[in-house]
Scaffold this motif. Structure first.
Motif, PDB file in Angstrom:
ATOM      1  N   LEU A 161       5.583 -15.120   1.767  1.00  0.00           N
ATOM      2  CA  LEU A 161       4.440 -14.723   0.939  1.00  0.00           C
ATOM      3  C   LEU A 161       3.907 -13.359   1.338  1.00  0.00           C
ATOM      4  O   LEU A 161       3.537 -12.549   0.475  1.00  0.00           O
ATOM      5  CB  LEU A 161       3.328 -15.766   1.032  1.00  0.00           C
ATOM      6  CG  LEU A 161       3.552 -17.042   0.246  1.00  0.00           C
ATOM      7  CD1 LEU A 161       2.422 -18.036   0.511  1.00  0.00           C
ATOM      8  CD2 LEU A 161       3.643 -16.745  -1.240  1.00  0.00           C
ATOM      9  N   ILE A 162       3.896 -13.087   2.632  1.00  0.00           N
ATOM     10  CA  ILE A 162       3.426 -11.780   3.102  1.00  0.00           C
ATOM     11  C   ILE A 162       4.369 -10.676   2.625  1.00  0.00           C
ATOM     12  O   ILE A 162       3.923  -9.638   2.128  1.00  0.00           O
ATOM     13  CB  ILE A 162       3.276 -11.778   4.637  1.00  0.00           C
ATOM     14  CG1 ILE A 162       2.107 -12.678   5.043  1.00  0.00           C
ATOM     15  CG2 ILE A 162       3.067 -10.361   5.166  1.00  0.00           C
ATOM     16  CD1 ILE A 162       2.009 -12.940   6.525  1.00  0.00           C
ATOM     17  N   VAL A 163       5.675 -10.901   2.759  1.00  0.00           N
ATOM     18  CA  VAL A 163       6.659  -9.907   2.289  1.00  0.00           C
ATOM     19  C   VAL A 163       6.521  -9.705   0.789  1.00  0.00           C
ATOM     20  O   VAL A 163       6.564  -8.569   0.298  1.00  0.00           O
ATOM     21  CB  VAL A 163       8.087 -10.333   2.678  1.00  0.00           C
ATOM     22  CG1 VAL A 163       9.126  -9.464   1.983  1.00  0.00           C
ATOM     23  CG2 VAL A 163       8.274 -10.284   4.182  1.00  0.00           C
ATOM     24  N   LEU A 164       6.346 -10.782   0.033  1.00  0.00           N
ATOM     25  CA  LEU A 164       6.170 -10.678  -1.415  1.00  0.00           C
ATOM     26  C   LEU A 164       4.919  -9.874  -1.763  1.00  0.00           C
ATOM     27  O   LEU A 164       4.958  -8.978  -2.616  1.00  0.00           O
ATOM     28  CB  LEU A 164       6.090 -12.076  -2.039  1.00  0.00           C
ATOM     29  CG  LEU A 164       5.839 -12.123  -3.544  1.00  0.00           C
ATOM     30  CD1 LEU A 164       7.004 -11.496  -4.303  1.00  0.00           C
ATOM     31  CD2 LEU A 164       5.607 -13.556  -3.997  1.00  0.00           C
ATOM     32  N   ALA A 165       3.813 -10.160  -1.098  1.00  0.00           N
ATOM     33  CA  ALA A 165       2.565  -9.447  -1.372  1.00  0.00           C
ATOM     34  C   ALA A 165       2.695  -7.962  -1.046  1.00  0.00           C
ATOM     35  O   ALA A 165       2.246  -7.100  -1.817  1.00  0.00           O
ATOM     36  CB  ALA A 165       1.422 -10.071  -0.573  1.00  0.00           C
ATOM     37  N   LEU A 166       3.332  -7.638   0.078  1.00  0.00           N
ATOM     38  CA  LEU A 166       3.513  -6.231   0.444  1.00  0.00           C
ATOM     39  C   LEU A 166       4.435  -5.518  -0.529  1.00  0.00           C
ATOM     40  O   LEU A 166       4.195  -4.354  -0.884  1.00  0.00           O
ATOM     41  CB  LEU A 166       4.058  -6.125   1.875  1.00  0.00           C
ATOM     42  CG  LEU A 166       3.088  -6.525   2.984  1.00  0.00           C
ATOM     43  CD1 LEU A 166       3.790  -6.505   4.336  1.00  0.00           C
ATOM     44  CD2 LEU A 166       1.863  -5.634   2.994  1.00  0.00           C
ATOM     45  N   SER A 167       5.471  -6.203  -0.995  1.00  0.00           N
ATOM     46  CA  SER A 167       6.385  -5.602  -1.967  1.00  0.00           C
ATOM     47  C   SER A 167       5.675  -5.330  -3.283  1.00  0.00           C
ATOM     48  O   SER A 167       5.857  -4.257  -3.882  1.00  0.00           O
ATOM     49  CB  SER A 167       7.593  -6.510  -2.194  1.00  0.00           C
ATOM     50  OG  SER A 167       8.352  -6.638  -1.026  1.00  0.00           O
ATOM     51  N   ILE A 168       4.887  -6.276  -3.750  1.00  0.00           N
ATOM     52  CA  ILE A 168       4.133  -6.077  -4.993  1.00  0.00           C
ATOM     53  C   ILE A 168       3.158  -4.918  -4.842  1.00  0.00           C
ATOM     54  O   ILE A 168       3.041  -4.067  -5.728  1.00  0.00           O
ATOM     55  CB  ILE A 168       3.404  -7.381  -5.406  1.00  0.00           C
ATOM     56  CG1 ILE A 168       4.437  -8.426  -5.837  1.00  0.00           C
ATOM     57  CG2 ILE A 168       2.392  -7.115  -6.512  1.00  0.00           C
ATOM     58  CD1 ILE A 168       3.858  -9.803  -6.058  1.00  0.00           C
ATOM     59  N   TRP A 169       2.472  -4.854  -3.705  1.00  0.00           N
ATOM     60  CA  TRP A 169       1.532  -3.763  -3.454  1.00  0.00           C
ATOM     61  C   TRP A 169       2.254  -2.418  -3.466  1.00  0.00           C
ATOM     62  O   TRP A 169       1.770  -1.446  -4.049  1.00  0.00           O
ATOM     63  CB  TRP A 169       0.823  -4.001  -2.123  1.00  0.00           C
ATOM     64  CG  TRP A 169      -0.148  -2.922  -1.754  1.00  0.00           C
ATOM     65  CD1 TRP A 169      -1.312  -2.602  -2.375  1.00  0.00           C
ATOM     66  CD2 TRP A 169      -0.010  -1.997  -0.679  1.00  0.00           C
ATOM     67  NE1 TRP A 169      -1.910  -1.538  -1.735  1.00  0.00           N
ATOM     68  CE2 TRP A 169      -1.135  -1.160  -0.692  1.00  0.00           C
ATOM     69  CE3 TRP A 169       0.959  -1.815   0.313  1.00  0.00           C
ATOM     70  CZ2 TRP A 169      -1.323  -0.146   0.232  1.00  0.00           C
ATOM     71  CZ3 TRP A 169       0.760  -0.810   1.240  1.00  0.00           C
ATOM     72  CH2 TRP A 169      -0.364   0.011   1.192  1.00  0.00           C
ATOM     73  N   ALA A 170       3.422  -2.350  -2.830  1.00  0.00           N
ATOM     74  CA  ALA A 170       4.201  -1.109  -2.804  1.00  0.00           C
ATOM     75  C   ALA A 170       4.627  -0.707  -4.209  1.00  0.00           C
ATOM     76  O   ALA A 170       4.516   0.462  -4.592  1.00  0.00           O
ATOM     77  CB  ALA A 170       5.424  -1.273  -1.897  1.00  0.00           C
ATOM     78  N   ILE A 171       5.109  -1.659  -5.009  1.00  0.00           N
ATOM     79  CA  ILE A 171       5.572  -1.355  -6.363  1.00  0.00           C
ATOM     80  C   ILE A 171       4.424  -0.869  -7.236  1.00  0.00           C
ATOM     81  O   ILE A 171       4.580   0.083  -8.004  1.00  0.00           O
ATOM     82  CB  ILE A 171       6.297  -2.575  -6.971  1.00  0.00           C
ATOM     83  CG1 ILE A 171       7.620  -2.800  -6.219  1.00  0.00           C
ATOM     84  CG2 ILE A 171       6.542  -2.392  -8.460  1.00  0.00           C
ATOM     85  CD1 ILE A 171       8.289  -4.122  -6.516  1.00  0.00           C
ATOM     86  N   VAL A 172       3.270  -1.479  -7.115  1.00  0.00           N
ATOM     87  CA  VAL A 172       2.101  -1.028  -7.883  1.00  0.00           C
ATOM     88  C   VAL A 172       1.752   0.410  -7.505  1.00  0.00           C
ATOM     89  O   VAL A 172       1.461   1.244  -8.372  1.00  0.00           O
ATOM     90  CB  VAL A 172       0.896  -1.978  -7.658  1.00  0.00           C
ATOM     91  CG1 VAL A 172      -0.392  -1.374  -8.175  1.00  0.00           C
ATOM     92  CG2 VAL A 172       1.162  -3.321  -8.311  1.00  0.00           C
ATOM     93  N   ASN A 173       1.806   0.727  -6.215  1.00  0.00           N
ATOM     94  CA  ASN A 173       1.514   2.090  -5.773  1.00  0.00           C
ATOM     95  C   ASN A 173       2.593   3.072  -6.205  1.00  0.00           C
ATOM     96  O   ASN A 173       2.293   4.225  -6.516  1.00  0.00           O
ATOM     97  CB  ASN A 173       1.341   2.128  -4.247  1.00  0.00           C
ATOM     98  CG  ASN A 173      -0.021   1.644  -3.846  1.00  0.00           C
ATOM     99  OD1 ASN A 173      -1.025   2.278  -4.142  1.00  0.00           O
ATOM    100  ND2 ASN A 173      -0.078   0.500  -3.196  1.00  0.00           N
ATOM    101  N   ILE A 174       3.834   2.635  -6.225  1.00  0.00           N
ATOM    102  CA  ILE A 174       4.923   3.498  -6.687  1.00  0.00           C
ATOM    103  C   ILE A 174       4.727   3.844  -8.160  1.00  0.00           C
ATOM    104  O   ILE A 174       4.836   4.997  -8.562  1.00  0.00           O
ATOM    105  CB  ILE A 174       6.293   2.820  -6.470  1.00  0.00           C
ATOM    106  CG1 ILE A 174       6.606   2.731  -4.975  1.00  0.00           C
ATOM    107  CG2 ILE A 174       7.395   3.567  -7.214  1.00  0.00           C
ATOM    108  CD1 ILE A 174       7.759   1.804  -4.640  1.00  0.00           C
ATOM    109  N   ILE A 175       4.419   2.840  -8.964  1.00  0.00           N
ATOM    110  CA  ILE A 175       4.226   3.060 -10.402  1.00  0.00           C
ATOM    111  C   ILE A 175       3.037   3.985 -10.653  1.00  0.00           C
ATOM    112  O   ILE A 175       3.069   4.816 -11.549  1.00  0.00           O
ATOM    113  CB  ILE A 175       4.070   1.715 -11.134  1.00  0.00           C
ATOM    114  CG1 ILE A 175       5.403   0.958 -11.087  1.00  0.00           C
ATOM    115  CG2 ILE A 175       3.612   1.913 -12.571  1.00  0.00           C
ATOM    116  CD1 ILE A 175       5.326  -0.468 -11.557  1.00  0.00           C
ATOM    117  N   GLY A 176       2.003   3.879  -9.845  1.00  0.00           N
ATOM    118  CA  GLY A 176       0.819   4.720 -10.005  1.00  0.00           C
ATOM    119  C   GLY A 176       0.925   6.088  -9.357  1.00  0.00           C
ATOM    120  O   GLY A 176      -0.013   6.867  -9.409  1.00  0.00           O
ATOM    121  N   SER A 177       2.059   6.395  -8.760  1.00  0.00           N
ATOM    122  CA  SER A 177       2.217   7.674  -8.071  1.00  0.00           C
ATOM    123  C   SER A 177       2.518   8.793  -9.058  1.00  0.00           C
ATOM    124  O   SER A 177       2.818   8.550 -10.229  1.00  0.00           O
ATOM    125  CB  SER A 177       3.343   7.582  -7.040  1.00  0.00           C
ATOM    126  OG  SER A 177       4.601   7.567  -7.678  1.00  0.00           O
TER     127      SER A 177
END
Length: 64
Positions: A11-27
């Motif tokens: 769950l922690i890895v999933l949450a961090l991956s989702i957070w990273a992807i959201v930040n990538i898309i917003g970059s």
């Protein structure tokens, strides 16, 4: 007990991956760079997240 710890780690890895992807898309990176970074984080979640955290595109902070 091992199953609960593994599940929590997942769950922690999933949450961090989702957070990273959201930040990538917003970059401010180009579309191609966003796609490559997103695939990197999806296919290599832990390594991809760490590399993105160090060298990945940053979100557009300060823009209205």
């Amino acid at each position: 007990m091992g199953i609960e710890v593994a599940g929590l780690g997942g769950l922690i890895v999933l949450a961090l991956s989702i957070w990273a992807i959201v930040n990538i898309i917003g970059s401010g990176a180009s579309t191609g760079a966003k796609v490559l970074w997103t695939l990197f984080v999806l296919f290599l979640p832990i390594i991809g997240f760490i590399v993105w955290l160090i060298a990945g595109p940053r979100s557009r902070s300060g823009y209205a």
